[in-house]
Design a protein around this motif. Structure first.
Motif, short mmCIF file in Angstrom:
data_model
loop_
_atom_site.label_atom_id
_atom_site.label_comp_id
_atom_site.label_asym_id
_atom_site.label_seq_id
_atom_site.Cartn_x
_atom_site.Cartn_y
_atom_site.Cartn_z
N VAL A 465 -1.07 7.16 -7.04
CA VAL A 465 -1.58 6.00 -6.31
C VAL A 465 -0.65 5.67 -5.14
O VAL A 465 -1.10 5.41 -4.02
N MET A 468 -1.21 7.89 -2.13
CA MET A 468 -2.54 7.97 -1.55
C MET A 468 -2.57 7.53 -0.10
O MET A 468 -1.81 6.66 0.31
N ARG A 470 -4.79 5.58 2.91
CA ARG A 470 -5.59 4.36 2.84
C ARG A 470 -7.02 4.67 2.40
O ARG A 470 -7.61 3.96 1.57
N PHE A 473 -7.15 5.42 -1.31
CA PHE A 473 -6.91 4.19 -2.07
C PHE A 473 -8.19 3.35 -2.12
O PHE A 473 -8.58 2.84 -3.19
N THR A 476 -10.82 4.88 -4.36
CA THR A 476 -10.51 4.75 -5.78
C THR A 476 -10.74 3.34 -6.29
O THR A 476 -11.35 3.14 -7.34
N TYR A 492 -3.35 -2.39 -0.25
CA TYR A 492 -2.73 -1.09 0.04
C TYR A 492 -1.40 -1.27 0.77
O TYR A 492 -0.46 -0.49 0.57
N ARG A 495 2.21 -1.30 -1.08
CA ARG A 495 2.86 -0.16 -1.73
C ARG A 495 4.36 -0.14 -1.40
O ARG A 495 4.76 -0.65 -0.33
#
Length: 645
Positions: A465, A468, A470, A473, A476, A492, A495
Motif C-alpha cells: 500500500v 502504490m 495514486r 491507491f 484499491t 493518499y 503516506r
C-alpha cells in the motif's frame, strides 16, 4: 408476496414476518400446500426400507402412517419451539434420505423383517439422544460456516434434488418412462401454470401457485384417466400409531455408531437449511439458532424411534417453497404439521394425497428445488471470488456433489462404511465444502493484513500500500466511499502508513477535513435506502451488499413504499439523501424509525450526522478489505470465520 401486516403505528414494534399469523383460511390453504409439496418425499423412505428388508404391505402402511404422524409432531416442534428446542423458522421436518442406506444395512444385518426393524429403532433412539446432547457443542462450529460454505451447501442441496424432480417428471424413479409425451406434458404444464401465476397474479393467488398447479395437474390427469384414487376406498378411516408397535427396540453398538454418523452428517444438512431459510426470511442465524434446530432434530428423531418412524431433519423441498411463495410465517409450517398428524391418523386422507401423479409432482418440484439452488447462489454472491481459495472450495464441492448425484453407482466401488458419505451428493459436497474451508482458511499461519481490489493480485500487504501510485491507491480503496474519489486521494497524501489503524485514520481525517461543498457532493452520491437502483445493482456493488444486510434489496411493495415516503421527505427537507449505516441497524423498522426521528433535526445537525454515517459505512467496508484492521474485527474474524482478503 409475503403476508406482512399493515405498517405498525408509530412507537409500536411490528412483528417479524416469521412470527405473524395469517388469517385462518390462508393458514389452512398454505399449510395444505406445504403438505402436498412434501408428501412424496415423506413416504419414500418407509417404502424403500420396507421393500429392502422384507416387510409386508400391512407393515408398510403402518410405517407410512407413523412417518406422517411423527413428521407433523417434528415440524411443530421445529417451527413453534419451546425452551431451547426448535429454531422457530418456517422449516418443515421429514425423514432424512441420508439414513436410508445405513438403515437397510442395519436391518439386513439383523435378519430383516421386524427383527431388523427393532434394531434400527434402537439405533435411531440413541442417535436422537446423542444429537440432542451435542447440539450446543456442534453449534459452536458456526465459524466454520461462512458464506462460501453455506452458499455451497445450499446450492448443492438444490442441484442434487433436481434429479429427484426429473425422475418424478418422467413417471417416477420406480417406473421411469422418458419417452412418454403425456408425462412430459403433465410436468411442463404444471410448471408453466406455476410460473404464469407467479407472473400475472399478486397477493394470495401468487402465494398458492404451487398448490393450484398440483390440484389442476392432478384433476387434468384424472380426467384423462392417468390418475386413480382407487386406494381411497380400500383404506381405513382411522389408523393410530402406538409406541413400540413392532416390539421393544434392540440395541446394537455397530448399528448405533452407524446411526450417529448419519446424524452428524444430517446436522451439516440441517445447518445449511437453517442458513438458507434465514436468508429467505431475512432473519439472522446465530449459534443459538443452530443449537435449537439440532435439538429439535434430536428430539424428533428419538420420538421417531418410539413411534415407529426414523431420523428427522429439515426438508429442503419446503425451503424452496418458502422462497417461491414468500410466505414466511412459521405458523404456516405448524399448520402443515397439524395436517400431517391428521393425515397420519386418517389413512383415507393419505390415499387421496398419494393419488397425485408423479409427473405433476415432478413439475412442481422442478420449480421448488431449483429455487433452493438460487438461494445458494444468492449466498455465494457475498463471497469474494477474487480470492482463488474460495473458487477452489466452491468448484470442488459442486464437482464432487454432482459426480455422486449423476453417477450414484460410484458408491459401490468403496467399502460399506464409506457409502454413507459417497452415497449422497449432498453429504459429500457438504463435507467437502466444510473441510476445504478449514484447510484453506483455518489451518496454517494467517497471511496477515491483506487488501483486495487490485486485478491480478491475490493479496496486497501494508508495505505494498505504501508503495502504490495514486491511481493504484484509488483503485484499491475507492470502494470505501460512493461517487467522488477526493477522500481517498487526500488520504493518499498521508503516506507512509505505520499500520492499518493509521490507514483507517487517514480516511477519517480526509473525510471530516474537507470543505462543506466537497462533503455535500459526497453525500449526494449515496443512493436512497431501499431504492430500485440498489436492488438492481446499478448503484454499485458495495451499496447493494451494505443494504442487503437488512434485506433492503428484497423489500415487499408495502415496505418499498414506506422507505420511499421517508427518504423522499428527508431529501426534500435537507437537500441530500437519508444516509444510514445499515450494517449497524439490521432491522428495517429501526432504519425507518431513525429516518423519521432525524426529520426533526436541524440542517446543520443532519449534515454532521450524514458524515458520521458515511464514516461508519466506510469503516465496515474497510474491515472487509483489510485483515486485522481493528481488534474487534479481528476477534469477529477468528470467532465466526469471516475472511478478509
Amino acid at each position: 408476496m409475503s403476508t406482512t401486516a399493515p405498517p405498525a403505528a408509530p412507537g409500536k414494534r411490528r412483528k417479524h414476518p416469521v412470527d405473524e399469523v395469517p388469517p385462518a383460511g390462508k393458514l389452512a390453504v398454505y399449510g395444505i400446500q406445504h403438505l402436498l409439496a412434501f408428501y412424496a418425499g415423506a413416504v419414500i423412505v418407509p417404502i424403500l426400507l420396507a421393500g429392502a428388508i422384507g416387510l409386508s404391505d400391512r407393515e408398510l402402511i403402518h410405517l407410512i402412517n407413523a412417518d406422517l404422524f411423527t413428521c407433523g409432531i417434528a415440524s411443530i416442534i421445529q417451527s413453534v419451539g419451546f425452551w431451547k428446542v426448535g429454531v422457530r423458522l418456517p422449516l418443515l421436518q421429514g425423514v432424512t434420505f441420508t439414513a436410508v442406506s445405513p438403515m437397510i444395512a442395519i436391518g439386513l444385518a439383523a435378519g430383516g423383517g421386524t427383527e431388523g426393524l427393532l434394531v434400527i429403532y434402537g439405533a435411531v433412539i440413541v442417535a436422537g439422544l446423542f444429537t440432542f446432547a451435542i447440539a450446543p457443542y456442534f453449534s459452536r462450529l458456526i465459524r466454520f460456516f461462512p458464506p462460501v460454505v453455506t452458499g455451497s451447501v445450499i446450492t448443492i442441496i438444490g442441484i442434487a434434488l433436481l434429479p429427484v424432480a426429473a425422475a418424478d417428471a418422467v413417471g417416477g424413479a420406480a417406473d421411469p418412462d422418458p419417452g412418454n409425451a403425456r408425462n412430459l406434458a403433465y410436468a411442463l404444464g404444471t410448471l408453466a401454470l406455476i410460473v404464469l401465476m407467479q407472473r400475472f397474479f399478486r397477493g394470495f393467488l401468487a402465494t398458492v401457485a404451487v398448490l393450484v398447479g398440483l390440484v389442476v395437474g392432478t384433476l387434468t390427469a384424472w380426467a384423462l384417466g392417468d390418475a386413480t384414487f382407487g386406494a381411497v376406498a380400500d383404506s381405513s378411516w382411522i389408523g393410530v400409531t402406538t409406541p413400540f408397535y413392532f416390539g421393544w427396540p434392540k440395541f446394537s453398538l455397530a448399528a448405533i455408531v452407524s446411526m450417529i454418523v448419519v446424524m452428524l452428517i444430517t446436522a451439516v444438512e440441517t445447518t445449511g437449511d437453517v442458513f438458507a431459510t434465514g436468508e429467505i426470511v431475512d432473519k439472522r442465524v446465530g449459534r443459538k439458532d443452530i443449537a435449537a434446530a439440532l435439538r429439535a432434530d434430536g428430539l424428533a428423531t428419538t420420538i421417531g424411534g418410539v413411534l415407529n418412524s426414523f431420523p428427522y431433519t429439515c426438508f429442503a423441498e419446503n425451503v424452496g417453497l418458502v422462497r417461491l411463495t414468500q410466505v414466511k410465517s412459521r405458523w404456516v409450517v405448524a399448520a402443515a404439521g397439524g395436517f400431517m398428524i391428521l393425515v397420519g391418523l386418517v389413512p383415507k386422507a393419505g390415499a387421496v394425497v398419494a393419488g397425485i401423479p408423479h409427473p405433476v409432482l415432478g413439475g412442481a418440484a422442478l420449480a421448488m428445488f431449483a429455487t433452493v439452488a438460487v438461494v445458494g447462489i444468492q449466498t455465494l454472491s457475498r463471497v469474494d471470488f477474487n480470492d482463488h481459495r474460495n473458487v477452489v472450495i466452491v468448484a470442488t464441492s459442486l464437482g464432487l456433489a454432482l459426480l455422486v448425484t449423476v453417477q450414484p453407482g460410484i458408491a459401490e466401488a468403496v467399502p460399506s462404511w464409506a457409502r454413507i458419505i459417497l452415497g449422497s451428493g449432498i453429504t459429500l459436497g457438504s463435507i467437502s465444502a466444510i473441510v476445504l474451508n478449514a484447510v484453506f482458511h483455518h489451518i496454517g499461519r494467517p497471511h496477515g493484513p491483506a487488501v483486495a481490489g487490485i486485478p491480478g493480485q491475490r493479496q496486497v500487504r501494508l508495505q505494498d500500500v505504501n508503495a502504490m501510485s495514486r491511481e493504484e491507491f484509488v483503485a484499491t480503496f475507492g470502494r470505501l466511499f460512493q461517487g467522488p474519489t477526493w477522500v481517498v486521494e487526500n488520504a493518499y497524501t498521508q503516506r507512509p502508513f505505520a499500520d492499518t489503524a493509521s490507514l483507517r485514520l487517514a480516511f477519517q481525517e480526509a473525510l471530516f477535513a474537507a470543505t462543506p461543498e466537497q462533503q455535500r457532493q459526497l453525500m449526494d452520491a449515496y443512493p436512497a435506502l431501499g431504492s430500485d437502483t440498489v436492488a438492481e445493482g446499478t448503484a454499485g456493488e458495495q451499496s447493494t451488499l451494505d443494504q442487503a444486510t437488512a434485506g433492503l434489496t428484497r423489500l415487499t411493495d408495502e415496505d418499498h413504499a414506506a422507505f420511499r415516503e421517508v427518504t423522499t421527505a428527508y431529501r426534500e427537507k435537507f437537500g441530500f439523501p437519508l444516509i444510514v449505516c445499515v450494517r449497524d441497524n439490521p432491522s428495517r423498522e429501526r432504519i425507518l424509525e431513525q429516518g423519521r426521528a432525524r426529520m426533526q433535526n436541524s440542517p446543520v445537525q443532519e449534515h454532521a450526522a450524514a458524515l458520521i454515517e458515511i464514516a461508519k459505512i466506510a469503516g465496515h467496508r474497510f474491515d472487509d478489505l483489510v485483515a486485522d484492521a481493528n481488534p474487534i474485527h479481528s476477534a469477529r474474524t477468528q470467532r465466526y470465520g469471516a475472511t478478509a482478503l
